[in-house]
Design a protein around this motif. Structure first.
Motif, PDB file in Angstrom:
ATOM      1  N   ARG A  82       0.849  -1.188   0.000  1.00 41.62           N
ATOM      2  CA  ARG A  82       0.000   0.000   0.000  1.00 41.62           C
ATOM      3  C   ARG A  82       0.887   1.241   0.000  1.00 41.62           C
ATOM      4  O   ARG A  82       2.090   1.176   0.262  1.00 41.62           O
ATOM      5  CB  ARG A  82      -0.920   0.016   1.214  1.00 41.62           C
ATOM      6  CG  ARG A  82      -0.183   0.048   2.556  1.00 41.62           C
ATOM      7  CD  ARG A  82      -1.125  -0.070   3.740  1.00 41.62           C
ATOM      8  NE  ARG A  82      -1.980   1.108   3.853  1.00 41.62           N
ATOM      9  CZ  ARG A  82      -3.253   1.054   4.226  1.00 41.62           C
ATOM     10  NH1 ARG A  82      -3.818  -0.105   4.520  1.00 41.62           N
ATOM     11  NH2 ARG A  82      -3.975   2.164   4.324  1.00 41.62           N
ATOM     12  N   ARG A 129      -5.254   7.073  -4.068  1.00 39.52           N
ATOM     13  CA  ARG A 129      -6.717   7.065  -4.164  1.00 39.52           C
ATOM     14  C   ARG A 129      -7.296   5.869  -3.402  1.00 39.52           C
ATOM     15  O   ARG A 129      -8.352   5.978  -2.771  1.00 39.52           O
ATOM     16  CB  ARG A 129      -7.128   7.014  -5.634  1.00 39.52           C
ATOM     17  CG  ARG A 129      -8.636   7.077  -5.863  1.00 39.52           C
ATOM     18  CD  ARG A 129      -8.951   7.097  -7.343  1.00 39.52           C
ATOM     19  NE  ARG A 129      -8.354   5.948  -8.016  1.00 39.52           N
ATOM     20  CZ  ARG A 129      -8.292   5.830  -9.345  1.00 39.52           C
ATOM     21  NH1 ARG A 129      -8.748   6.774 -10.128  1.00 39.52           N
ATOM     22  NH2 ARG A 129      -7.755   4.751  -9.878  1.00 39.52           N
ATOM     23  N   GLN A 130      -6.583   4.751  -3.439  1.00 42.43           N
ATOM     24  CA  GLN A 130      -7.048   3.552  -2.744  1.00 42.43           C
ATOM     25  C   GLN A 130      -7.024   3.730  -1.223  1.00 42.43           C
ATOM     26  O   GLN A 130      -7.865   3.168  -0.513  1.00 42.43           O
ATOM     27  CB  GLN A 130      -6.186   2.349  -3.133  1.00 42.43           C
ATOM     28  CG  GLN A 130      -6.353   1.892  -4.563  1.00 42.43           C
ATOM     29  CD  GLN A 130      -7.759   1.395  -4.859  1.00 42.43           C
ATOM     30  OE1 GLN A 130      -8.347   0.652  -4.076  1.00 42.43           O
ATOM     31  NE2 GLN A 130      -8.308   1.823  -5.989  1.00 42.43           N
ATOM     32  N   THR A 131      -6.066   4.498  -0.724  1.00 40.22           N
ATOM     33  CA  THR A 131      -5.904   4.648   0.724  1.00 40.22           C
ATOM     34  C   THR A 131      -6.415   5.985   1.256  1.00 40.22           C
ATOM     35  O   THR A 131      -6.302   6.261   2.449  1.00 40.22           O
ATOM     36  CB  THR A 131      -4.423   4.508   1.107  1.00 40.22           C
ATOM     37  OG1 THR A 131      -3.649   5.499   0.398  1.00 40.22           O
ATOM     38  CG2 THR A 131      -3.888   3.124   0.778  1.00 40.22           C
TER      39      THR A 131
END
Length: 248
Positions: A82, A129-131
């Motif tokens: 991540r 954007r994912q986190t």
């Protein structure tokens, strides 16, 4: 469960220009506050000691290359799974009068400081954007006030601070916060030449109301704040770590 908004436990931070100076101090500060830190630099000789307290990694990156930036993010994701935090610290300076500065020197500074920051932000965007991550660009007081004999550096730092505003606006729907930190002179390798000039240094110190240079830790503390949940409602801003230079 940790509820301290100043901690980064469980988060992965990527810091460019991390081999020495301000970047190394930012990396160490984030690690001390619980982050797993991916340190990236073009330099092969790391002047600072290894970080302790986590599965930190070191990477090579050339921010003049979009492919290198993309590969760096892929390495970080492969190593850590991540990416939550990005610090765009990599930078160079070329000094000299604008009338005689070579185009090569001018464009080299913009390519690293300004376009390099854009390349890293763009490469990191899908992971951030994912986190719902956070970004801090390292600007300078030179990007806010006019300083003699540093045209490329001044323009590039004005650009990275304004880039933080534009990206903050564009990426707010993705819950990615983007801010900047603008230090005054810091005692690092980059400023060793001007710090050796007594007349320059006397004039510089006279412009700082608090009467001292910013230390790398001063900058790192501001970066850590802007990346943290303590600044959860702060985006598109520049914090000047300048002892009052920009209040004139």
């Amino acid at each position: 469960m940790n509820t301290d908004p100043n901690r980064f436990d469980g988060r992965v931070a990527l810091v460019t220009g991390a081999a020495r100076g301000i970047g190394a101090r930012i990396a160490a500060t984030l690690a001390q506050r619980g982050a797993t830190v991916a340190q990236a630099d073009l330099l092969d000789d790391w002047a600072e000691a290894e970080l302790t307290g986590g599965a930190h990694t070191r990477h090579r990156v050339d921010v003049r290359s979009a492919a290198s930036c993309t590969a760096l993010v892929a390495e970080v994701l492969d190593s850590h799974g991540r990416l939550d935090l990005l610090v765009n610290n990599a930078g160079i300076v070329r000094r000299g009068p604008a009338a005689t500065m070579s185009e090569e020197d001018f464009t080299a500074v913009l390519d690293v400081n300004l376009t390099g920051t854009f390349r890293m932000c763009q490469a990191a965007y899908p992971a951030l954007r994912q986190t719902r991550g956070a970004v801090v660009n390292i600007g300078s007081t030179n990007g806010h006030i006019a300083v003699l004999n540093t045209l490329g550096y001044c323009v590039s730092k004005a650009g990275v601070m304004h880039m933080a505003r534009v990206l903050a606006l564009e990426w707010a729907p993705d819950r990615i916060r983007v801010n900047a930190v603008g230090p005054t002179i810091v005692p690092t390798d980059m400023t060793s030449d001007v710090r050796g000039d007594e007349a320059y240094l006397a004039d510089k110190m006279a412009s700082i109301p608090l009467g001292r240079m910013a230390q790398p830790q001063d900058v790192a503390n501001a970066v850590a704040y802007l990346l943290s949940d303590a600044a959860a409602m702060t985006t598109g801003q520049t914090i000047f770590v300048d002892g009052g230079v920009t209040i004139h």
